[in-house]
Write a protein that holds these residues in place. Structure first.
Motif, PDB file in Angstrom:
ATOM      1  N   VAL A   1      13.803 -44.835 -31.306  1.00 55.01           N
ATOM      2  CA  VAL A   1      12.367 -44.589 -31.208  1.00 55.01           C
ATOM      3  C   VAL A   1      11.615 -45.879 -30.913  1.00 55.01           C
ATOM      4  O   VAL A   1      10.764 -45.918 -30.036  1.00 55.01           O
ATOM      5  CB  VAL A   1      11.834 -43.945 -32.513  1.00 55.01           C
ATOM      6  N   SER A   2      11.933 -46.942 -31.653  1.00 52.45           N
ATOM      7  CA  SER A   2      11.243 -48.214 -31.438  1.00 52.45           C
ATOM      8  C   SER A   2      12.048 -49.357 -32.016  1.00 52.45           C
ATOM      9  O   SER A   2      12.922 -49.172 -32.866  1.00 52.45           O
ATOM     10  CB  SER A   2       9.852 -48.187 -32.082  1.00 52.45           C
ATOM     11  N   SER A   3      11.721 -50.552 -31.527  1.00 53.17           N
ATOM     12  CA  SER A   3      12.346 -51.768 -32.007  1.00 53.17           C
ATOM     13  C   SER A   3      11.336 -52.893 -31.874  1.00 53.17           C
ATOM     14  O   SER A   3      10.726 -53.059 -30.821  1.00 53.17           O
ATOM     15  CB  SER A   3      13.605 -52.075 -31.184  1.00 53.17           C
TER      16      SER A   3
ATOM     17  N   HIS B   1      13.488 -57.631 -38.204  1.00 54.29           N
ATOM     18  CA  HIS B   1      13.625 -56.632 -37.140  1.00 54.29           C
ATOM     19  C   HIS B   1      13.369 -55.258 -37.740  1.00 54.29           C
ATOM     20  O   HIS B   1      13.934 -54.909 -38.780  1.00 54.29           O
ATOM     21  CB  HIS B   1      15.021 -56.687 -36.522  1.00 54.29           C
ATOM     22  N   THR B   2      12.510 -54.493 -37.087  1.00 53.15           N
ATOM     23  CA  THR B   2      12.188 -53.137 -37.511  1.00 53.15           C
ATOM     24  C   THR B   2      12.658 -52.207 -36.405  1.00 53.15           C
ATOM     25  O   THR B   2      12.130 -52.237 -35.297  1.00 53.15           O
ATOM     26  CB  THR B   2      10.675 -52.983 -37.741  1.00 53.15           C
ATOM     27  N   ILE B   3      13.667 -51.404 -36.709  1.00 51.02           N
ATOM     28  CA  ILE B   3      14.284 -50.533 -35.700  1.00 51.02           C
ATOM     29  C   ILE B   3      14.263 -49.108 -36.236  1.00 51.02           C
ATOM     30  O   ILE B   3      14.755 -48.838 -37.325  1.00 51.02           O
ATOM     31  CB  ILE B   3      15.732 -50.967 -35.426  1.00 51.02           C
ATOM     32  N   THR B   4      13.662 -48.212 -35.452  1.00 42.87           N
ATOM     33  CA  THR B   4      13.537 -46.815 -35.876  1.00 42.87           C
ATOM     34  C   THR B   4      14.364 -45.916 -34.968  1.00 42.87           C
ATOM     35  O   THR B   4      14.288 -46.025 -33.748  1.00 42.87           O
ATOM     36  CB  THR B   4      12.063 -46.374 -35.865  1.00 42.87           C
ATOM     37  N   VAL B   5      15.142 -45.034 -35.594  1.00 43.29           N
ATOM     38  CA  VAL B   5      15.908 -44.031 -34.859  1.00 43.29           C
ATOM     39  C   VAL B   5      15.556 -42.656 -35.391  1.00 43.29           C
ATOM     40  O   VAL B   5      15.120 -42.507 -36.538  1.00 43.29           O
ATOM     41  CB  VAL B   5      17.440 -44.265 -34.971  1.00 43.29           C
TER      42      VAL B   5
ATOM     43  N   GLU C   1      13.177 -39.540 -38.993  1.00 41.09           N
ATOM     44  CA  GLU C   1      13.082 -40.914 -38.500  1.00 41.09           C
ATOM     45  C   GLU C   1      13.535 -41.851 -39.599  1.00 41.09           C
ATOM     46  O   GLU C   1      13.071 -41.766 -40.736  1.00 41.09           O
ATOM     47  CB  GLU C   1      11.658 -41.237 -38.055  1.00 41.09           C
ATOM     48  N   LEU C   2      14.456 -42.734 -39.236  1.00 42.21           N
ATOM     49  CA  LEU C   2      14.981 -43.725 -40.156  1.00 42.21           C
ATOM     50  C   LEU C   2      14.610 -45.101 -39.614  1.00 42.21           C
ATOM     51  O   LEU C   2      14.925 -45.415 -38.463  1.00 42.21           O
ATOM     52  CB  LEU C   2      16.496 -43.594 -40.268  1.00 42.21           C
TER      53      LEU C   2
END
Length: 83
Positions: free
Chosen positions: A67-69, A76-80, A41-42
């Protein structure tokens, strides 16, 4: 800068792209993902509003999972997750 710890077993890798403009957040994310095993997860931290569209588009094009935003006070916190 990308946090040195993290990954599939150590929690998310944080890619701090705050204060950077497009395309820098995606470039930093791509660099971090290149050396990450599948399942990592990044999490991108970005202040550029374009990252909300650019990061998910990059993830789709590369076959990764969003995964989430979220957004809090302009960050902005965006996880892939890599595949």
């Amino acid at each position: 800068m990308t946090a040195p710890a993290g990954g599939a077993h150590g929690g998310p890798v944080v890619v701090d792209a705050r204060g950077l403009r497009c395309p820098a957040p995606v470039i930093r994310l791509a660099r971090a993902a290149r050396d990450s095993p599948a399942g990592t997860e990044l999490t991108v931290l970005a202040t550029d509003p374009a990252a909300v569209h650019d990061v998910p588009a990059w993830a789709r094009m590369r076959g990764h999972e969003l995964v989430s935003s979220a957004e809090d006070d302009g960050v902005h916190t965006i996880t892939v997750r890599t595949r």
